[in-house]
Design an enzyme around this catalytic site. Structure first.
Site, PDB file in Angstrom:
ATOM      1  N   GLU A 167      14.478 -22.305 -13.983  1.00 11.93           N
ATOM      2  CA  GLU A 167      14.129 -20.918 -13.692  1.00 11.93           C
ATOM      3  C   GLU A 167      15.299 -19.972 -14.029  1.00 11.93           C
ATOM      4  OE1 GLU A 167      11.597 -19.269 -13.327  1.00 11.93           O
ATOM      5  OE2 GLU A 167      12.148 -17.436 -12.309  1.00 11.93           O
ATOM      6  N   LYS A 209      14.990 -16.938 -16.736  1.00  9.68           N
ATOM      7  CA  LYS A 209      15.290 -15.528 -16.416  1.00  9.68           C
ATOM      8  C   LYS A 209      16.261 -14.959 -17.440  1.00  9.68           C
ATOM      9  CE  LYS A 209      12.732 -14.585 -14.386  1.00  9.68           C
ATOM     10  NZ  LYS A 209      11.681 -15.323 -13.796  1.00  9.68           N
ATOM     11  N   CYS A 241       0.838  -1.202   0.000  1.00  8.60           N
ATOM     12  CA  CYS A 241       0.000   0.000   0.000  1.00  8.60           C
ATOM     13  C   CYS A 241       0.871   1.249   0.000  1.00  8.60           C
ATOM     14  CB  CYS A 241      -0.887   0.027   1.232  1.00  8.60           C
ATOM     15  SG  CYS A 241      -1.878  -1.449   1.397  1.00  8.60           S
ATOM     16  N   LYS A 299       3.177  -8.692 -18.684  1.00  8.34           N
ATOM     17  CA  LYS A 299       3.213  -9.105 -17.277  1.00  8.34           C
ATOM     18  C   LYS A 299       2.147 -10.146 -16.992  1.00  8.34           C
ATOM     19  CE  LYS A 299       4.661  -9.105 -13.085  1.00  8.34           C
ATOM     20  NZ  LYS A 299       5.858  -9.933 -12.899  1.00  8.34           N
ATOM     21  N   HIS A 320      22.407 -37.290 -22.458  1.00  8.84           N
ATOM     22  CA  HIS A 320      21.463 -37.761 -23.470  1.00  8.84           C
ATOM     23  C   HIS A 320      21.209 -36.712 -24.547  1.00  8.84           C
ATOM     24  CE1 HIS A 320      20.695 -41.309 -21.030  1.00  8.84           C
ATOM     25  NE2 HIS A 320      20.762 -40.481 -19.984  1.00  8.84           N
ATOM     26  N   ARG A 326       3.134   1.866  -8.009  1.00 12.39           N
ATOM     27  CA  ARG A 326       3.285   0.675  -7.160  1.00 12.39           C
ATOM     28  C   ARG A 326       2.182  -0.341  -7.398  1.00 12.39           C
ATOM     29  NH1 ARG A 326       5.634   1.913  -1.983  1.00 12.39           N
ATOM     30  NH2 ARG A 326       4.039   0.633  -1.033  1.00 12.39           N
ATOM     31  N   GLU A 336      14.649 -14.550 -21.039  1.00 12.79           N
ATOM     32  CA  GLU A 336      13.581 -13.573 -21.237  1.00 12.79           C
ATOM     33  C   GLU A 336      14.060 -12.123 -21.122  1.00 12.79           C
ATOM     34  OE1 GLU A 336      10.298 -13.821 -18.453  1.00 12.79           O
ATOM     35  OE2 GLU A 336      11.652 -14.321 -16.827  1.00 12.79           O
ATOM     36  N   ASN A 370      -0.126   0.454   6.159  1.00 13.51           N
ATOM     37  CA  ASN A 370       0.561  -0.407   5.211  1.00 13.51           C
ATOM     38  C   ASN A 370       1.204  -1.525   6.031  1.00 13.51           C
ATOM     39  OD1 ASN A 370       2.004  -1.510   3.130  1.00 13.51           O
ATOM     40  ND2 ASN A 370       3.417   0.223   2.870  1.00 13.51           N
ATOM     41  N   GLY A 371       0.980  -2.784   5.659  1.00  7.86           N
ATOM     42  CA  GLY A 371       1.608  -3.883   6.406  1.00  7.86           C
ATOM     43  C   GLY A 371       0.584  -4.972   6.730  1.00  7.86           C
ATOM     44  N   TRP A 427      -3.367  -1.969  -1.769  1.00  5.40           N
ATOM     45  CA  TRP A 427      -3.130  -3.226  -2.509  1.00  5.40           C
ATOM     46  C   TRP A 427      -3.596  -4.293  -1.532  1.00  5.40           C
ATOM     47  CZ3 TRP A 427      -1.307  -5.818  -6.798  1.00  5.40           C
ATOM     48  CH2 TRP A 427      -0.775  -7.082  -6.598  1.00  5.40           C
TER      49      TRP A 427
HETATM   50  C1  F6R Z   1       8.563 -15.171 -16.193  1.00  2.24           C
HETATM   51  C2  F6R Z   1       7.185 -14.817 -15.933  1.00  2.24           C
HETATM   52  C3  F6R Z   1       6.114 -15.623 -16.570  1.00  2.24           C
HETATM   53  C4  F6R Z   1       4.962 -15.846 -15.577  1.00  2.24           C
HETATM   54  C5  F6R Z   1       3.790 -16.557 -16.286  1.00  2.24           C
HETATM   55  C6  F6R Z   1       2.665 -16.878 -15.333  1.00  2.24           C
HETATM   56  O1  F6R Z   1       9.448 -14.337 -15.495  1.00  2.24           O
HETATM   57  O2  F6R Z   1       6.897 -13.867 -15.229  1.00  2.24           O
HETATM   58  O3  F6R Z   1       6.607 -16.836 -17.041  1.00  2.24           O
HETATM   59  O4  F6R Z   1       5.424 -16.605 -14.504  1.00  2.24           O
HETATM   60  O5  F6R Z   1       3.305 -15.748 -17.326  1.00  2.24           O
HETATM   61  O6  F6R Z   1       2.142 -15.733 -14.759  1.00  2.24           O
HETATM   62  P1  F6R Z   1       1.245 -15.817 -13.465  1.00  2.24           P
HETATM   63  O7  F6R Z   1       2.086 -16.315 -12.357  1.00  2.24           O
HETATM   64  O8  F6R Z   1       0.775 -14.410 -13.244  1.00  2.24           O
HETATM   65  O9  F6R Z   1       0.123 -16.752 -13.771  1.00  2.24           O
END
Ligand code: F6R
Length: 606
Positions: free
Chosen positions: A479, A483, A2, A601, A502, A27, A486, A97-98, A73
């Site tokens: 993972e 990272k 928040c 996102k 393999h 935010r 992407e 906030n918290g 939030w």
């Molecule tokens: C990678 C990334 C995406 C999300 C995926 C699922 O860094 O952010 O691979 O993890 O699009 O998104 P959510 O978790 O919002 O369902």
């Protein structure tokens, strides 16, 4: 999470609060509100949705020289007009906030004394607690007495219609900063909220209370002793301030992980090893019933599911299937009737994950979601819900949301194992002790930042990377590779180290970079053999490990030693250097780290 802004001075506080709230919009928020004193009465304006909605509710020519404002939030209770801050009790209005860990117990106490609650928030408990003590104490003493009863994290700011020339703020594990200018004072969760007006700031520490007036400010600890504080001058641009001085949101969010994880743990486990169930609706008796779990997600959240599988199968001896949501939704899954479907999603809006959840629901099995956004579609449609509390994630590449998801799986595994008698109370207690130590271990891991930047300079021009891990560290390799690809657009593959022979080994040539993720334990020797195989082909080995065995050290071209935890929590710790590694490579390659090309996102289309 928040956002908070308060003002006291000679100007119209309403305009300053609205402007401050707009500065906090970056935010992320779901509702907003403000409070001020008018004709000895508190006036509250608040609503769900955008600040422009809030603005339209304020009568023209409204004037006040002090006010408090908030962007919410959601953490306790869905986004709604009622749950928006400020919250009131008697003569006071308050923003927060918290997370208050003991709010349920305090709420019961206050309800028994006749206090009526108008929201589902933990915040309203603080307002009523102060309101209760205010009956017989001064404002300052009432705030102090109430704060001493709170457990958890909070930054609060409040006004009292009987003391209109004063604002009070208190900080405990949630940031609060004061802005000091001629004849006016600001108080906010973040500097950008008032940076246009003032650059001289005082940072509050945990357990400090500030009294603000036009004339000045005084800071006390919660025992009432006055404290001297230093005034700092901020040189940041507004864009730097939004990122807390970090160059990108992604880096800020990587550094926020100790806080995000501490919040996700807060109130969910007790130091004697017990799990607290009230909030997520799944009770120990339900846990006993499940014969199979289906963990389903996309992208990074899918990697959290893979780690969850290792934890649940090992700790709880329940078979677990993990699936990518876009595949799962089109499979013909023969669900057993005592199955639990678990959707994992940061946003709660990913189209494939939502479709998979609906498909599972249609078959009549119970559903749980692990989700970061309160009131999101997935969280609303699931039978049970465990909210991670990472706060809004702005960088497109998921960082703090991922590590919080893994922590959620750890707590779920603990709950399942306890309810089914698979671990003793003593073991549960040890697992909780490790969990509580996790935020501190991540803080220590972040200190490797400079070492990582040095390694990155040697490899950032390479066109291909391979990431390898075994067991529970295999998803960490996946993972790490995701990272890197992407945000830096480098081709990277994650593989199970045992699978290397393999196929992927054909790629290895002189100086081909291979990142190994390996912990102490039974699989270490096998991973060392894999490293030898890479070295025999002159590959360039970067090892991330919690063991400083001499051989591992000698074989690796670069080794990052990290103080580990138990095997279930090591994936959280090991992910942090991989995030930094990808981040610094992307920066050196001049990539748009926060908004990588072609990515969104939240993927709300199939
Ligand atoms: C990678 C990334 C995406 C999300 C995926 C699922 O860094 O952010 O691979 O993890 O699009 O998104 P959510 O978790 O919002 O369902």
């Amino acid at each position: 999470m928040c956002g908070i802004i308060g003002y006291i001075g000679n100007k119209n506080a309403i305009n300053i609060i609205l402007e401050g709230l707009k500065k906090l919009e970056y935010r992320g928020y779901d509702s907003a509100g403000l409070a001020f004193v008018n004709d000895s009465q508190i006036e509250i304006v608040k609503c769900k949705g955008k600040i422009s909605n809030l603005e339209s509710l304020i009568k023209p020519a409204t004037f006040s020289t002090s006010a408090i404002g908030h962007t919410r939030w959601a953490t306790h209770g869905k986004p709604s007009n009622e749950n928006a801050h400020p919250h009131t009790s008697r003569s006071i209005a308050l923003v927060h906030n918290g997370i208050i860990e003991n709010y349920i117990e305090l709420k019961k106490e206050l309800e028994a004394e006749g206090y009526k609650f108008n929201s589902e928030t933990d915040t309203e408990v603080i307002a009523h607690l102060i309101g209760k003590y205010r009956k017989e104490l001064s404002l300052v003493d009432a705030v102090r007495k109430a704060c001493l009863r709170l457990r958890g994290s909070y930054a609060i700011v409040l006004i009292d219609r009987n003391e209109p020339d004063m604002l009070i703020g208190v900080r405990m594990e949630s940031p609060l900063v004061i802005g000091v200018s001629d004849e006016e004072r600001f108080i906010a969760s973040d500097i950008p909220a008032f940076l246009n007006y003032c650059r001289n700031v005082v940072f509050l520490e945990d357990g400090e209370m500030v009294l603000l007036s036009k004339e000045g400010f005084k800071i006390y600890n919660l025992n009432g002793e006055e404290k001297e504080k230093k005034v700092h001058t901020i040189a940041w641009t507004p864009s730097m301030a939004e990122k807390d001085g970090f160059k990108h949101y992604m880096l800020k969010e990587i550094y926020e992980q100790p806080r995000a994880i501490a919040d996700t743990i807060r109130g969910r486990v007790l130091s004697d090893g017990e799990v607290v169930y009230e909030e997520w609706g799944l009770m120990p008796q339900d846990m006993k019933e499940f014969e199979r779990l289906y963990l389903v997600a996309c992208g990074t959240s899918y990697h959290a599911c893979l780690i969850g599988k290792y934890m649940i199968e090992e700790m709880c001896e329940i078979p677990v299937e993990v699936d990518i949501a876009s595949e799962f939704r089109y499979r013909k899954v023969p669900f057993g009737k005592n199955s639990l479907f678990v959707a994992v999603t940061q946003s709660g809006e990913t189209a494939d994950t939502l479709a998979a959840l609906r498909y599972a629901k249609k078959s009549g099995i119970k559903t749980l979601s692990i989700c970061n956004v309160i009131g999101s579609t997935v969280s609303r449609e699931s039978d049970y819900i465990f909210y991670t509390r990472s706060g809004p994630e702005i960088g497109v590449a998921s960082t703090k949301a991922f590590t919080s998801q893994v922590v959620a799986f750890y707590i779920l595994s603990l709950a399942l194992a306890l309810s089914r008698g698979k671990i003793s109370k003593e073991m549960a207690q040890d697992l909780v002790i490790d969990l509580m130590a996790l935020p501190r271990k991540i803080e220590d891991t972040l200190k490797l930042d400079a070492d990582i930047q040095t390694i990155v300079k040697e490899v950032y021009r390479k066109p291909n990377f391979l990431y390898l891990g075994r067991g529970i560290n295999y998803p960490v390799a996946l993972e790490g590779a995701l990272k890197l690809k992407e945000i830096s657009y480098i081709h990277a593959e994650g593989y199970a180290a045992g699978e290397m022979k393999h196929g992927p080994i054909a790629l290895i040539e002189e100086n081909f970079p291979v990142v190994f993720i390996t912990s102490h334990g039974s699989l270490l020797e096998k991973t060392i053999s894999n490293i030898q195989e890479i070295k025999a082909r002159d590959g360039f080995v970067i090892t991330i490990t919690d063991t400083n065995k001499g051989l591992l050290n000698r074989l690796s071209d670069k080794l990052l030693y990290i103080e580990g935890s138990n095997p279930y929590l090591n994936p959280v710790i090991f992910t942090v250097p991989l995030q930094l590694f990808a981040y610094y490579i992307a920066v050196l390659r001049g990539c748009d780290v926060d908004q990588p090309r072609n990515l969104a996102k939240s993927v709300t289309v199939e």
